[in-house]
Scaffold this motif. Structure first.
Motif, PDB file in Angstrom:
ATOM      1  N   ILE A 150      16.359  -4.224  -1.675  1.00  0.00           N
ATOM      2  CA  ILE A 150      16.091  -3.179  -2.670  1.00  0.00           C
ATOM      3  C   ILE A 150      16.440  -3.698  -4.065  1.00  0.00           C
ATOM      4  N   VAL A 164       4.831   1.052  -0.162  1.00  0.00           N
ATOM      5  CA  VAL A 164       5.699   0.388   0.821  1.00  0.00           C
ATOM      6  C   VAL A 164       5.937  -1.040   0.330  1.00  0.00           C
ATOM      7  N   GLN A 165       7.173  -1.388   0.053  1.00  0.00           N
ATOM      8  CA  GLN A 165       7.482  -2.741  -0.426  1.00  0.00           C
ATOM      9  C   GLN A 165       7.982  -3.635   0.695  1.00  0.00           C
ATOM     10  N   PHE A 168      13.717  -6.076  -5.148  1.00  0.00           N
ATOM     11  CA  PHE A 168      12.490  -5.374  -5.547  1.00  0.00           C
ATOM     12  C   PHE A 168      12.689  -4.658  -6.881  1.00  0.00           C
ATOM     13  N   GLN A 169      13.892  -4.134  -7.098  1.00  0.00           N
ATOM     14  CA  GLN A 169      14.164  -3.461  -8.371  1.00  0.00           C
ATOM     15  C   GLN A 169      14.137  -4.459  -9.525  1.00  0.00           C
ATOM     16  N   ILE A 201      11.053   0.229   3.075  1.00  0.00           N
ATOM     17  CA  ILE A 201      11.526   0.441   1.711  1.00  0.00           C
ATOM     18  C   ILE A 201      10.328   0.898   0.889  1.00  0.00           C
ATOM     19  N   ILE A 202      10.438   2.088   0.313  1.00  0.00           N
ATOM     20  CA  ILE A 202       9.333   2.701  -0.424  1.00  0.00           C
ATOM     21  C   ILE A 202       9.750   2.836  -1.882  1.00  0.00           C
ATOM     22  N   ASP A 203       8.926   2.314  -2.800  1.00  0.00           N
ATOM     23  CA  ASP A 203       9.325   2.280  -4.213  1.00  0.00           C
ATOM     24  C   ASP A 203       9.026   3.619  -4.901  1.00  0.00           C
ATOM     25  N   LYS A 221      11.879   7.894  -6.930  1.00  0.00           N
ATOM     26  CA  LYS A 221      13.119   7.317  -6.404  1.00  0.00           C
ATOM     27  C   LYS A 221      12.780   6.239  -5.382  1.00  0.00           C
ATOM     28  N   TRP A 222      13.729   5.360  -5.152  1.00  0.00           N
ATOM     29  CA  TRP A 222      13.587   4.402  -4.051  1.00  0.00           C
ATOM     30  C   TRP A 222      13.972   5.113  -2.760  1.00  0.00           C
ATOM     31  N   VAL A 223      13.174   4.915  -1.718  1.00  0.00           N
ATOM     32  CA  VAL A 223      13.430   5.568  -0.437  1.00  0.00           C
ATOM     33  C   VAL A 223      13.545   4.518   0.667  1.00  0.00           C
ATOM     34  N   ARG A 234      10.554  -5.315 -10.232  1.00  0.00           N
ATOM     35  CA  ARG A 234       9.912  -4.173 -10.882  1.00  0.00           C
ATOM     36  C   ARG A 234      10.312  -4.070 -12.359  1.00  0.00           C
ATOM     37  N   ARG A 252       0.853  -1.191   0.000  1.00  0.00           N
ATOM     38  CA  ARG A 252       0.000   0.000   0.000  1.00  0.00           C
ATOM     39  C   ARG A 252       0.886   1.237   0.000  1.00  0.00           C
TER      40      ARG A 252
END
Lengths: 83, 132
Positions: free
Chosen positions: B87, B66-67, B90-91, B59-61, A69-71, B94, A43
């Motif tokens: 990361i 939120v991943q 997930f990359q 980790i937020i994409d 960007k990735w955060v 993606r 989410r």
């Protein structure tokens, strides 16, 4: 250079990439506790604005400014401890 | 970005007196001040008895999704390499729009899985725990 006012850390009440919902029914100028969707993987992240120290400056950070960007958002108990 | 209930002024002092001696040039990312714990509450990591944010990592994409999240109590520290591994995974997912997924222990260059009806019941043929 004009200094930007830096407020305190606040969730915007919305998720990243979306404007906070306007509550037209409410007559109160500002709600104290902004309801935020429960955090959950898969989410959208709760958006926020917050004061920060970065590269020698004090600035206001908004999570949704990092869209694209990735955060990694990393909470920790206190400065001068380990992370 | 990092977040604690310390003010941005304390962040500056910590960076100048200690962190800049561990990392050349100091901390490269914003150090966020969450003095009242509002952000910690929004992310479910604020301990209101201790008055601090516990060790939560999200980790937020690029879409703001939120991943991954990981929350630890204060005495145990994290492993940065594991966050970086996640990361990268997930990359990868993606980049392939979800056509390829990464089994446990995956690292770049290691075996991926292609989910679909043919894989059900046949994971053992293409991946074993030793492949990690």
């Amino acid at each position: 250079m004009p200094e930007k006012a830096i407020g305190c850390a606040r969730p915007t009440g919305s998720v990243v990439g979306e404007e906070p919902a306007k509550d037209t029914e409410s007559t109160e100028p500002e709600r104290k506790e902004v309801p935020v969707n429960k955090i959950m993987v898969g989410r959208k992240a709760p958006d926020f604005t917050a004061p920060a120290y970065h590269a020698g400056e004090f600035k206001q950070v908004k999570l949704s400014d990092s869209l694209g960007k990735w955060v990694v958002l990393c909470f920790y108990p206190g400065d001068f401890t380990f992370v | 970005m990092s977040v604690s209930v310390d003010t941005q002024f304390v962040h500056k002092m910590w960076n100048e007196t200690e962190l800049s001696k561990m990392v050349d040039g100091g901390v490269p990312f914003p150090m966020i001040a969450d003095a009242a714990g509002h952000l910690g509450k929004a992310y479910g990591v604020y301990d209101d008895e201790a008055g601090v944010d516990v060790r939560g990592r999200f980790i937020i994409d690029p879409d703001g999704m939120v991943q991954a999240m990981e929350v630890l109590t204060p005495p145990v520290g994290r492993k940065v390499e594991e966050s970086l591994r996640q990361i990268k995974a997930f990359q990868h997912v993606r980049k392939t729009s979800g056509a390829e997924v990464t089994p446990s222990g995956w690292e770049p260059g290691k075996k991926i899985l292609k989910p679909g009806p043919d894989l059900v019941g046949h994971v053992w043929e293409v991946w074993k725990p030793g492949d990690e």
